[in-house]
Enzyme design. Structure first.
Site, PDB file in Angstrom:
ATOM      1  N   ASP A   1      -4.740   6.606   9.942  1.00 62.90           N
ATOM      2  CA  ASP A   1      -4.384   5.246  10.375  1.00 62.90           C
ATOM      3  C   ASP A   1      -2.976   5.182  10.971  1.00 62.90           C
ATOM      4  OD1 ASP A   1      -2.650   5.381   8.192  1.00 62.90           O
ATOM      5  OD2 ASP A   1      -3.781   3.948   6.983  1.00 62.90           O
TER       6      ASP A   1
ATOM      7  N   ASN B   1       3.606  -5.689   5.556  1.00 63.58           N
ATOM      8  CA  ASN B   1       2.422  -6.462   5.954  1.00 63.58           C
ATOM      9  C   ASN B   1       2.808  -7.775   6.632  1.00 63.58           C
ATOM     10  OD1 ASN B   1       0.288  -4.664   5.092  1.00 63.58           O
ATOM     11  ND2 ASN B   1       1.022  -5.050   3.024  1.00 63.58           N
TER      12      ASN B   1
ATOM     13  N   HIS C   1       0.012   5.134   6.828  1.00 58.82           N
ATOM     14  CA  HIS C   1       0.214   5.548   5.441  1.00 58.82           C
ATOM     15  C   HIS C   1       0.479   7.049   5.356  1.00 58.82           C
ATOM     16  CE1 HIS C   1      -2.149   1.787   5.155  1.00 58.82           C
ATOM     17  NE2 HIS C   1      -1.285   1.559   4.180  1.00 58.82           N
TER      18      HIS C   1
ATOM     19  N   SER D   1       0.814  -1.222   0.000  1.00 57.73           N
ATOM     20  CA  SER D   1       0.000   0.000   0.000  1.00 57.73           C
ATOM     21  C   SER D   1       0.846   1.270   0.000  1.00 57.73           C
ATOM     22  CB  SER D   1      -0.936   0.013   1.215  1.00 57.73           C
ATOM     23  OG  SER D   1      -0.173  -0.109   2.413  1.00 57.73           O
TER      24      SER D   1
ATOM     25  N   GLY E   1      -1.922  -4.222   0.779  1.00 59.89           N
ATOM     26  CA  GLY E   1      -2.074  -5.465   1.536  1.00 59.89           C
ATOM     27  C   GLY E   1      -1.128  -6.566   1.116  1.00 59.89           C
TER      28      GLY E   1
END
Length: 193
Positions: free
Chosen positions: A168, A87, A171, A21, A58
Protein backbone atom coordinates in the site's frame (compact mmCIF):
# COMPACT_ATOMS: atom_id res chain seq x y z
CA UNK A 1 7.55 -9.11 56.14
CA UNK A 2 6.13 -5.77 54.89
CA UNK A 3 9.61 -4.81 53.65
CA UNK A 4 9.57 -7.71 51.19
CA UNK A 5 6.19 -6.60 49.89
CA UNK A 6 7.33 -3.02 49.31
CA UNK A 7 8.64 -3.49 45.73
CA UNK A 8 5.36 -5.10 44.67
CA UNK A 9 3.42 -2.27 46.28
CA UNK A 10 5.18 0.16 43.96
CA UNK A 11 2.81 -0.41 41.09
CA UNK A 12 4.19 -0.69 37.59
CA UNK A 13 4.34 2.57 35.71
CA UNK A 14 2.64 2.58 32.36
CA UNK A 15 3.50 3.94 28.94
CA UNK A 16 0.27 4.37 26.97
CA UNK A 17 0.49 4.44 23.18
CA UNK A 18 -2.34 6.27 21.40
CA UNK A 19 -1.80 5.87 17.69
CA UNK A 20 -3.20 4.79 14.34
CA UNK A 21 -2.37 1.85 12.06
CA UNK A 22 1.33 2.77 12.13
CA UNK A 23 1.35 2.03 15.87
CA UNK A 24 -1.29 -0.71 15.76
CA UNK A 25 0.97 -2.80 13.50
CA UNK A 26 -1.26 -2.86 10.42
CA UNK A 27 -0.47 -5.80 8.14
CA UNK A 28 1.96 -7.32 10.65
CA UNK A 29 1.85 -10.19 13.13
CA UNK A 30 1.16 -8.89 16.66
CA UNK A 31 4.77 -9.13 17.95
CA UNK A 32 6.29 -7.42 14.88
CA UNK A 33 5.12 -3.82 15.19
CA UNK A 34 7.38 -1.11 16.61
CA UNK A 35 5.14 -0.68 19.68
CA UNK A 36 5.32 -4.42 20.45
CA UNK A 37 9.10 -4.27 19.96
CA UNK A 38 9.22 -1.23 22.26
CA UNK A 39 7.16 -3.13 24.86
CA UNK A 40 9.74 -5.94 24.71
CA UNK A 41 12.57 -3.45 25.22
CA UNK A 42 10.74 -1.86 28.16
CA UNK A 43 10.25 -5.30 29.75
CA UNK A 44 13.96 -6.05 29.33
CA UNK A 45 15.55 -2.71 30.20
CA UNK A 46 13.09 -0.68 32.29
CA UNK A 47 11.96 -2.74 35.29
CA UNK A 48 8.83 -1.32 36.86
CA UNK A 49 7.46 -0.12 33.51
CA UNK A 50 4.97 -1.68 31.13
CA UNK A 51 3.50 -0.70 27.76
CA UNK A 52 -0.17 -0.53 26.81
CA UNK A 53 -0.94 -0.18 23.11
CA UNK A 54 -4.31 1.52 22.66
CA UNK A 55 -3.66 2.26 18.98
CA UNK A 56 -6.41 1.63 16.41
CA UNK A 57 -6.01 1.36 12.65
CA UNK A 58 -7.81 4.22 10.93
CA UNK A 59 -7.86 6.36 14.06
CA UNK A 60 -8.07 10.13 13.57
CA UNK A 61 -7.15 12.83 16.05
CA UNK A 62 -10.89 13.21 16.73
CA UNK A 63 -11.07 9.52 17.67
CA UNK A 64 -8.04 9.86 19.90
CA UNK A 65 -9.45 12.96 21.59
CA UNK A 66 -12.74 11.13 22.18
CA UNK A 67 -10.98 8.09 23.68
CA UNK A 68 -8.19 9.61 25.73
CA UNK A 69 -10.13 10.24 28.95
CA UNK A 70 -11.21 6.60 29.16
CA UNK A 71 -7.71 5.32 28.39
CA UNK A 72 -6.16 7.63 30.99
CA UNK A 73 -8.67 6.45 33.58
CA UNK A 74 -8.20 2.76 32.73
CA UNK A 75 -4.41 2.74 32.49
CA UNK A 76 -3.27 5.67 34.68
CA UNK A 77 -0.15 6.13 32.54
CA UNK A 78 2.98 8.01 33.59
CA UNK A 79 3.86 8.58 29.92
CA UNK A 80 1.50 8.96 26.95
CA UNK A 81 2.86 8.56 23.43
CA UNK A 82 0.60 10.29 20.89
CA UNK A 83 1.08 9.20 17.27
CA UNK A 84 -1.97 10.54 15.47
CA UNK A 85 -2.73 12.80 12.54
CA UNK A 86 -1.88 10.69 9.48
CA UNK A 87 -5.49 9.77 8.80
CA UNK A 88 -6.58 13.38 9.23
CA UNK A 89 -3.96 14.41 6.70
CA UNK A 90 -4.75 11.67 4.18
CA UNK A 91 -8.40 12.77 4.30
CA UNK A 92 -7.42 16.41 4.00
CA UNK A 93 -9.21 17.32 7.24
CA UNK A 94 -8.80 20.94 8.39
CA UNK A 95 -5.47 21.51 10.12
CA UNK A 96 -7.04 23.61 12.86
CA UNK A 97 -9.37 20.73 13.74
CA UNK A 98 -6.49 18.23 13.94
CA UNK A 99 -4.47 20.62 16.03
CA UNK A 100 -7.35 21.23 18.46
CA UNK A 101 -7.82 17.46 18.87
CA UNK A 102 -4.11 16.86 19.52
CA UNK A 103 -4.14 19.75 21.96
CA UNK A 104 -7.11 18.23 23.83
CA UNK A 105 -5.17 14.95 24.13
CA UNK A 106 -1.99 16.64 25.40
CA UNK A 107 -3.98 18.70 27.92
CA UNK A 108 -5.87 15.63 29.17
CA UNK A 109 -2.66 13.61 29.57
CA UNK A 110 -0.84 16.41 31.37
CA UNK A 111 -3.85 17.06 33.60
CA UNK A 112 -3.63 13.37 34.54
CA UNK A 113 0.02 13.98 35.53
CA UNK A 114 1.39 12.05 32.57
CA UNK A 115 4.33 13.15 30.45
CA UNK A 116 3.59 13.35 26.73
CA UNK A 117 5.76 12.26 23.82
CA UNK A 118 4.34 13.71 20.61
CA UNK A 119 5.20 11.85 17.42
CA UNK A 120 4.75 13.83 14.24
CA UNK A 121 4.10 12.75 10.69
CA UNK A 122 4.62 14.25 7.26
CA UNK A 123 2.11 14.37 4.45
CA UNK A 124 2.83 13.61 0.80
CA UNK A 125 3.54 16.72 -1.31
CA UNK A 126 0.41 16.18 -3.44
CA UNK A 127 -1.63 17.84 -0.66
CA UNK A 128 0.11 21.13 -1.45
CA UNK A 129 2.84 23.03 0.30
CA UNK A 130 0.59 25.08 2.53
CA UNK A 131 -1.11 21.97 3.92
CA UNK A 132 2.04 19.86 4.34
CA UNK A 133 3.95 22.68 6.06
CA UNK A 134 0.99 23.51 8.30
CA UNK A 135 0.64 19.83 9.15
CA UNK A 136 4.25 19.63 10.38
CA UNK A 137 3.99 22.99 12.13
CA UNK A 138 1.06 21.73 14.26
CA UNK A 139 3.31 19.20 15.97
CA UNK A 140 6.21 21.60 16.45
CA UNK A 141 4.07 24.35 17.94
CA UNK A 142 2.11 22.05 20.24
CA UNK A 143 5.30 20.41 21.51
CA UNK A 144 6.73 23.86 22.26
CA UNK A 145 3.55 25.17 23.87
CA UNK A 146 3.25 22.18 26.21
CA UNK A 147 7.00 21.53 26.72
CA UNK A 148 6.51 18.02 25.38
CA UNK A 149 9.30 16.07 23.70
CA UNK A 150 8.71 15.80 19.95
CA UNK A 151 9.81 13.17 17.47
CA UNK A 152 9.13 15.20 14.31
CA UNK A 153 8.63 12.32 11.85
CA UNK A 154 7.94 8.72 12.87
CA UNK A 155 8.96 7.22 9.55
CA UNK A 156 12.18 9.23 9.16
CA UNK A 157 14.59 6.26 9.29
CA UNK A 158 12.65 4.24 6.69
CA UNK A 159 10.82 6.78 4.52
CA UNK A 160 13.43 7.16 1.79
CA UNK A 161 13.32 3.51 0.67
CA UNK A 162 10.18 2.16 -0.99
CA UNK A 163 11.29 -1.38 -0.03
CA UNK A 164 10.58 -0.54 3.62
CA UNK A 165 6.85 -0.34 2.86
CA UNK A 166 4.07 -2.82 2.31
CA UNK A 167 2.30 -2.88 -1.06
CA UNK A 168 0.00 0.00 0.00
CA UNK A 169 3.11 2.23 0.19
CA UNK A 170 1.81 3.61 3.51
CA UNK A 171 2.61 1.01 6.14
CA UNK A 172 6.18 -0.10 6.92
CA UNK A 173 7.13 -3.77 6.59
CA UNK A 174 8.03 -6.01 9.53
CA UNK A 175 11.71 -5.62 8.59
CA UNK A 176 11.43 -1.82 8.98
CA UNK A 177 9.89 -1.93 12.47
CA UNK A 178 13.10 -2.26 14.54
CA UNK A 179 14.36 0.99 12.98
CA UNK A 180 11.11 2.72 14.04
CA UNK A 181 11.44 1.28 17.55
CA UNK A 182 15.00 2.63 17.82
CA UNK A 183 13.95 6.01 16.41
CA UNK A 184 11.14 6.41 18.96
CA UNK A 185 13.33 5.03 21.75
CA UNK A 186 15.78 7.92 21.26
CA UNK A 187 13.08 10.17 22.79
CA UNK A 188 11.06 7.66 24.84
CA UNK A 189 13.89 5.85 26.62
CA UNK A 190 15.09 8.90 28.57
CA UNK A 191 11.48 9.59 29.72
CA UNK A 192 11.22 6.23 31.52
CA UNK A 193 13.01 7.10 34.74
Amino acid sequence: RPAAAAPAAKAQRTVLFMGDSLSAGYGLAAPQGWVALTAQRIAQSKPGWRAVNASISGETTAGGAARIAGELQRNRPAVVVIELGSNDGLRGLPLAQSRANLERMIQAAQAAKAQVLLIGMRMPPNLGREYTEGFERNYRELAQKYSAPLLPFLLEPVAADRNNFQNDNLHPTAAAQPALRDHVWSKLGPMLK
